[in-house]
Design an enzyme around this catalytic site. Structure first.
Site, PDB file in Angstrom:
ATOM      1  CG  HIS A   3     101.079  37.708  26.565  1.00 33.34           C
ATOM      2  ND1 HIS A   3     102.070  38.541  26.114  1.00 33.34           N
ATOM      3  CD2 HIS A   3     101.628  36.986  27.582  1.00 33.34           C
ATOM      4  CE1 HIS A   3     103.184  38.324  26.800  1.00 33.34           C
ATOM      5  NE2 HIS A   3     102.946  37.390  27.711  1.00 33.34           N
TER       6      HIS A   3
ATOM      7  CB  SER B  75      71.501  50.573  19.284  1.00 36.12           C
ATOM      8  OG  SER B  75      71.287  50.817  17.925  1.00 36.12           O
TER       9      SER B  75
ATOM     10  CE  LYS C   1      75.439  47.130  20.207  1.00 40.58           C
ATOM     11  NZ  LYS C   1      75.809  48.113  19.194  1.00 40.58           N
TER      12      LYS C   1
ATOM     13  CD  GLU D 109      81.434  52.167  24.499  1.00 41.84           C
ATOM     14  OE1 GLU D 109      81.820  52.146  23.336  1.00 41.84           O
ATOM     15  OE2 GLU D 109      80.237  52.061  24.810  1.00 41.84           O
TER      16      GLU D 109
END
Ligand code: ARG
Length: 457
Positions: A156, A277, A283, A290
């Site tokens: 969970h 970025s 970043k 992804e």
């Protein structure tokens, strides 16, 4: 110009219809399979005396020149052709004259297209399995390095029990083993020859379908010609195998994305597999992971596409089936690219084992071990569970951990708790003790790595 199939109709079609009807833009990738299929067919026609041996030899030699020229770039594929089958036959006939027109005896494009796709997919299946095995090799290596490194295991998304990183990596390895097995099994049903089914009903010529199938390396021959030309189950199976690989890659990527966040800091992906970025200089984005997660959607789409195309078409071949190939090709290209990126990305990932250990030390993931300790002191598990829960509650209220509670504090919960409790809740000890078959202990991870190595050998 009239089409090669002009007969009942003039064969002169509207330009709009030509573009709409054509599949050459995508089926041209199967030119090699198409030509090899034709070679086997010509040989069979010659061997069975349907054409002369001499004619068969001329056809095979002619087909070889077409194949060589296409491979060497001396012959360009005509994008105005209807499909790869028509194109090859047309070039052959231009080169050989009348004898070229004999090639299409006792066959139809319906069996050709099924044949080409099966030959194409059996090779791609092998390639994908090889790439999956490369990934398994990397996972086994990484698991070996990290077989004793402790991290929190979750259920969970809540810290649950300590596990080893090696165990975690092996969990993914087991999924990829099943993926390999699925592809190998699917290949059995891909590698069945439809050649010679002809349009739908078989043929009056005395052909030898087994001869052709054997020349082309098929394991068996389709039993029913109606089924042979209209079966695309093998595409569905193949795409479903691809979809599951993508599911597994996507789950793994999701973890890598989470783990590379500042909140987790469990992994550092190499610069070569991340991006920056354009506005935020701090970043380091896990774009590749992804993208793999994102591309999973298109492969699921490819699977849904073929299932939907097939659901309403009566026997036998219908033009709807031309819609089978783009999804299959898209899935092949996508899965291969994803594996090509994922494997080196995982290989280059640095797992921050200190951070993992620190995270494992918080969240009371040894509370089960505390309960088990009490059971070993003679308490029933439910009672032990309750006591362990109240100890955790106290720790949370007083901002303590199980490790920092004093022996007196422990004793106030149950006099059976002695100094040996600290060893029982030590995380390294906790994982070492989980040596049940398939468990997280380093020794058990060793067994799992051996299983993978055996699978790879
Ligand atoms: N281009 C067609 C396809 O991809 C080949 C088979 C055509 N057969 C036919 N009878 N029109 O499905």
């Amino acid at each position: 110009m009239a089409k090669m199939w002009a007969g009942r109709t003039s064969g002169v079609t509207d330009k709009l219809c030509d573009d709409f009807n054509s599949s050459i833009s995508f089926d041209s990738r199967m030119f090699e399979q198409d030509i090899k299929g034709s070679m086997a067919h010509a040989m069979m026609l010659g061997a069975k005396g349907i054409i002369t041996e001499q004619e068969a030899e001329t056809l095979v030699a002619g087909l070889k020149t077409v194949l060589d020229d296409l491979k060497e770039g001396k012959l360009a594929i005509d994008m105005d052709a209807e499909d790869i089958h028509m194109f090859v036959e047309q070039v052959l006939t231009e080169r050989l004259g009348e004898v070229g027109k004999k090639l299409h005896t006792a066959r139809s494009r319906n069996d050709q297209v099924a044949l080409d796709l099966r030959m194409y997919l059996r090779d791609e299946t092998d390639t994908i399995v090889r790439k999956l095995k490369e990934l398994l090799f990397v996972l086994a290596k990484k698991a070996e390095e990290h077989k004793s490194d402790v991290m929190p295991g979750y259920t969970h998304m809540q810290r649950a029990q300590p596990v080893t990183l090696g165990h975690y990596l092996m969990a993914y390895a087991m999924m990829f083993v099943r993926d390999c097995e699925r592809f190998v099994d699917t290949k059995k049903r891909i590698n069945v020859s439809p050649i010679g089914c002809c349009a739908l009903a078989g043929t009056t010529y005395e052909t030898d379908r087994f001869f052709e199938a054997q020349k082309l390396g098929f394991e068996s021959v389709c039993q029913n010609s109606l089924d042979g030309v209209s079966d695309r189950d093998f595409c569905v199976e193949f795409l479903s195998d691809c979809a599951l690989v993508m599911t597994h890659l996507s789950r793994f990527c999701e973890e890598l994305i989470l783990w590379s966040s500042w909140e987790f800091r469990f992994v550092e992906l190499s610069d070569a597999f991340t991006t920056g970025s354009s506005i935020m200089p701090q970043k380091k984005n896990p774009d590749m992971a992804e993208l793999i997660r994102g591309k999973t959607g298109r492969v699921y789409g490819d699977l849904m596409g073929i299932l939907t195309v097939l659901k309403g078409i009566p026997l036998a071949y219908n033009k709807d089936m031309q819609e089978d190939k783009e999804g299959v090709f898209d899935a092949v290209d996508t899965i291969k690219k994803c594996l090509d990126v994922f494997t080196p990305m995982t290989n280059g990932a640095v797992f921050k084992t200190e951070e993992m250990k620190k995270a494992a030390a918080k969240g009371f993931i040894n509370a089960t071990d505390l309960a088990d300790y009490l059971v070993k002191k003679g308490l029933p598990f439910r009672t032990a569970y309750k006591i362990s829960g109240s100890i955790v509650k106290k720790c949370i209220e007083e901002n303590k951990t199980l490790e920092t509670l004093t022996p007196e504090e422990y004793k106030s919960f149950d006099p059976a708790i002695g100094d040996d409790v600290y060893e029982a809740i030590d995380l390294t000890y906790c994982v070492q003790k989980r040596n049940s078959f398939g468990g997280t202990a380093p020794e058990s991870v060793e067994r799992q790595i051996a299983f993978i190595k055996n699978f790879l050998s």
